[in-house]
Design an enzyme around this catalytic site. Structure first.
Site, mmCIF file in Angstrom:
data_model
loop_
_atom_site.group_PDB
_atom_site.id
_atom_site.type_symbol
_atom_site.label_atom_id
_atom_site.label_comp_id
_atom_site.label_asym_id
_atom_site.label_seq_id
_atom_site.Cartn_x
_atom_site.Cartn_y
_atom_site.Cartn_z
ATOM 1 N N GLU A 105 26.894 13.179 -47.463
ATOM 2 C CA GLU A 105 26.467 14.571 -47.676
ATOM 3 C C GLU A 105 27.630 15.418 -48.192
ATOM 4 O O GLU A 105 27.442 16.277 -49.064
ATOM 5 C CB GLU A 105 25.895 15.138 -46.372
ATOM 6 C CG GLU A 105 24.543 14.517 -46.025
ATOM 7 C CD GLU A 105 23.968 14.962 -44.695
ATOM 8 O OE1 GLU A 105 22.840 15.463 -44.678
ATOM 9 O OE2 GLU A 105 24.661 14.800 -43.673
ATOM 10 N N GLU A 125 21.026 8.095 -40.502
ATOM 11 C CA GLU A 125 20.658 8.927 -39.346
ATOM 12 C C GLU A 125 19.358 8.499 -38.672
ATOM 13 O O GLU A 125 19.211 8.650 -37.451
ATOM 14 C CB GLU A 125 20.541 10.399 -39.781
ATOM 15 C CG GLU A 125 21.868 11.077 -40.062
ATOM 16 C CD GLU A 125 22.448 10.795 -41.433
ATOM 17 O OE1 GLU A 125 23.494 11.374 -41.759
ATOM 18 O OE2 GLU A 125 21.870 9.981 -42.197
#
Length: 694
Positions: A105, A125
């Protein structure tokens, strides 16, 4: 120093340096923001490179900060990405080795990304029951396309950087020196304006509604009780249907919802539990381990063969010892057949098969194994047999060799006493099938040396097992607890249940297999043998006689095509047995017990709380070091549902006062003597605490 700032010519280089994987902890996040600010204020700097020291660009969030105030302290990862994206000067991510989660990210917030081949790119995640929470679901589809982004986010699996060449994720895949190439690339783009931002790209996918609906149907069928995979699709859909900032806000809402779910809490508990299991308080991490270059295994049966395969798979030579040539040949042939089956399924190449079988030798002589670095016995579960084996091993094994027993219940201290080197003796309890099951119970004897314990723990990682340390007691952690679970299953049959009802109730709760199906798979004669030993050693413990009556009928399970259930040739499906059901009903009548209707809730509570109560005794006695170790044993060795986090975590979720209240209720029923609440359970319930509270 968690991020180093250096200027090389006209390029500022920010190197993340927070071992082992450059986790984006608070200090690292602060240092990145400070570095970007410093570079923007320096007139001599034209461009900025962010890279990672050591073995990673960044593995994402710093797991050491999970559940602490630092995890949410400013600058958050959102703030960092905002600062990077709005830098007046171009920011280039130079990616190598590992770029995952928040690390990816962060890279997506940079204006450019270059990567070395083989870098593992992932947003994992979902494996913690959450979704990427710092823009990953909005930015990744904009650079790799909707379909690939969705696959990566929903699976959480890594993709090698070169497979993403040609997408907008990377400006270049560099073949040479990444650091040098990054400086050259930075110089090349230093004056380009406007600076490209991933947020400005559009996700173009014709008829996205149909694709996303198809994805939902597929994922729904595979996600089971876990909500995160479907929420990942919702978040990714927002990258197509909403403006970027609205998508970001929606992603955040979904993330916050998921963090609170019991499933995510259970997955995170398992994640940390696995890491905690390898830490032994009185054995420092830098304890020197003994070198293991060769292994000997005593016994070529099902367990011996499965144990051997673990080491062959890891490239460690194995010598198997048997007493008779016929048994040795059969064991070696079974190992080859297992590998050939894997080859037929496309999981193994002929070359790998030949390589592994080339590491395997068989012998009928103890003298041939004397130079092995570790020997693991996998002989019959009988103390007299173990005594013979360990006395012989004491004679033939070289000094410093580790002598390990695959016993599942027997006293490792007694086994160690058969040798003149008890410090070298340890229990290594593998679970069947040993080449498949992840759990390895590592049993520490009173005299086991610390370096022996450290060596076996390190070895468990090498052979891809979850090693959990147990003290010495009858059955260690797993089998000592499962005995109480099995006792309750037997009592339920006497009181009104049939095997199918018990199994179905427990499987609906989430267990991979109910107690009676499990007994048929493992072999009912194994439990029968242990109970006969218990009748002599612990005559005060009561058991239902139904399991003994079953074994007296010769119904040992799948291996005899008859156990609690009937089986058809070549068919492992259990079929309810009228013969067995009649036997159970008659046994209740013989005992003078009036059978009653028993709810699924009672079945689940009695089985699961029996595990919990015994687990509390085990913790109190110091047999297990921590509650999460017990949970890891049950998640990796006994099919306890992952989404419930293990028996001790599940008890915490239910609330220990509620567990205690149920136990006290069952203590008033038939066989109430089996329900004496563990003092630790009562104490924690009174204090309003849980087993896993720090």
């Amino acid at each position: 120093m968690t991020a180093e700032y250096k200027v090389n010519g006209s390029v500022a280089v920010i190197t993340l340096n927070n071992p082992p994987v450059n986790g984006l902890g608070h200090a690292t996040r602060s240092a990145i923001v400070q570095g970007i600010k410093q570079a923007n204020e320096d007139g001599a700097v034209k461009a900025i490179v962010i890279t990672g020291a050591g073995k990673a660009f960044s593995g994402g969030a710093d797991i050491r900060e999970f559940n602490t105030p630092k995890a949410l302290a400013e600058p958050t990862l959102h703030t960092v990405i905002n600062v990077v994206e709005n830098s007046e000067k171009p920011v280039i991510a130079a990616i190598h080795s590992v770029c995952m989660g928040g690390g990816l990210e962060l890279a997506l917030g940079c204006h450019y990304r270059i990567a070395a081949p083989g870098a593992q790119i992932a947003l994992p995640e979902v494996k913690l029951g959450i979704l990427p929470g710092a823009g990953g679901t909005q930015r990744l589809p904009r650079v790799v396309g909707l379909e690939l982004a969705l696959n990566m986010i929903v699976s959480g699996n890594p993709v090698p950087s070169e497979k993403l060449a040609g997408t907008k994720l990377f400006s270049e895949i560099v073949k040479g020196d990444l650091a040098q190439d990054a400086l050259e690339f930075a110089a090349k783009v230093a004056d380009q304006r406007p600076l490209p931002k991933v947020r400005d790209l559009k996700v173009d996918y014709p008829n996205h509604e149909a694709f996303l609906q198809f994805s939902r149907n597929t994922v729904k069928a595979m996600a089971g009780p876990f909500p995160a995979p479907l929420k990942c699709i919702d978040a990714v859909e927002a990258s197509v249907t909403k403006k970027f900032d609205d998508g970001l806000k929606y992603e955040r809402e979904l993330f916050i919802d998921l963090v609170q779910t019991p499933e995510s809490k259970a997955l995170r508990h398992a994640f940390f539990g696995e890491r905690a299991a390898s830490k032994i308080p009185d054995v420092p991490e830098d304890t020197p381990a003994r070198e293991i270059k060769s292994v000997a295994v005593i016994g070529a049966g099902t367990m011996g063969g499965g144990i051997s395969m673990n080491f062959l798979n890891a490239g460690i030579p194995v010598t198997i010892l048997e007493m008779k040539q016929e048994a040795l040949d059969k064991g070696m042939a079974t190992i080859r057949k297992n590998y050939e089956n894997s080859m037929k399924k496309g999981k193994l190449t002929q070359e790998k098969l030949d390589q592994r079988m080339g590491l395997l030798k068989g012998t009928l002589s103890y003298e041939d194994i004397g130079q092995a670095d570790i020997v693991i016995e996998a002989v019959f579960e009988d103390m007299a047999v173990k005594e013979q084996v360990f006395k012989k091993l004491d004679e033939v094994m070289k000094p410093g060799a580790i002598l390990a027993s695959n016993t599942s219940t027997l006293d490792v201290n007694k086994i160690a006493s058969f040798t003149k080197r008890p410090q070298d003796v340890i229990g290594t309890h593998f679970f069947s099938p040993a080449n498949v099951m992840k759990l390895l119970e590592i049993v520490r004897g009173d005299k086991t040396a610390k370096d022996v314990l450290a060596t076996v723990m390190k070895l468990s990682k090498k052979i891809k097992k979850t090693g959990v340390v147990s003290g010495v007691c009858d059955g260690f952690i797993g089998n000592r607890m499962i005995e109480q679970y099995s006792r309750q299953a037997g009592f339920l049959l006497e009181e009104g249940c049939l095997p199918e009802q018990v199994d179905k109730a427990v499987e609906k709760f989430g267990f991979a297999m109910g107690p009676f199906r499990m007994g048929d798979l493992a072999g009912n004669d194994v439990g029968w043998y242990i109970r006969k030993r218990r009748y002599v050693e612990k005559p005060n413990i009561t058991y239902s006689k139904t399991a003994d009556l079953l074994c007296e009928m010769g119904r040992f399970g799948q291996k005899t095509s008859a156990g609690w259930y009937d089986y058809k040739p070549g068919d492992r499906k259990p079929y309810p047995s009228q013969l067995v059901n009649d036997m159970i009903v008659k046994h209740s009548a013989d005992l003078g017990v009036e059978r009653r209707k028993i709810s699924d809730q009672e079945i689940v509570e009695r089985l699961v709380y029996a595990l919990v109560n015994e687990g509390a005794h085990i913790l109190e006695e110091g047999i297990a070091m921590r509650a999460s170790d017990i949970d890891m044993v049950y998640l990796t060795g006994y099919g306890f549902p992952l989404f419930r986090g293990g028996p001790m975590f599940y008890a915490d979720t239910v609330g220990l006062p509620n567990v205690l209240m149920a136990i006290e209720k069952y203590a008033k029923g038939r066989h109430g003597d089996a329900w004496k609440p563990a003092p630790l359970l009562a104490k924690l319930a009174a204090e309003g605490k849980g087993f896993n509270d720090k």
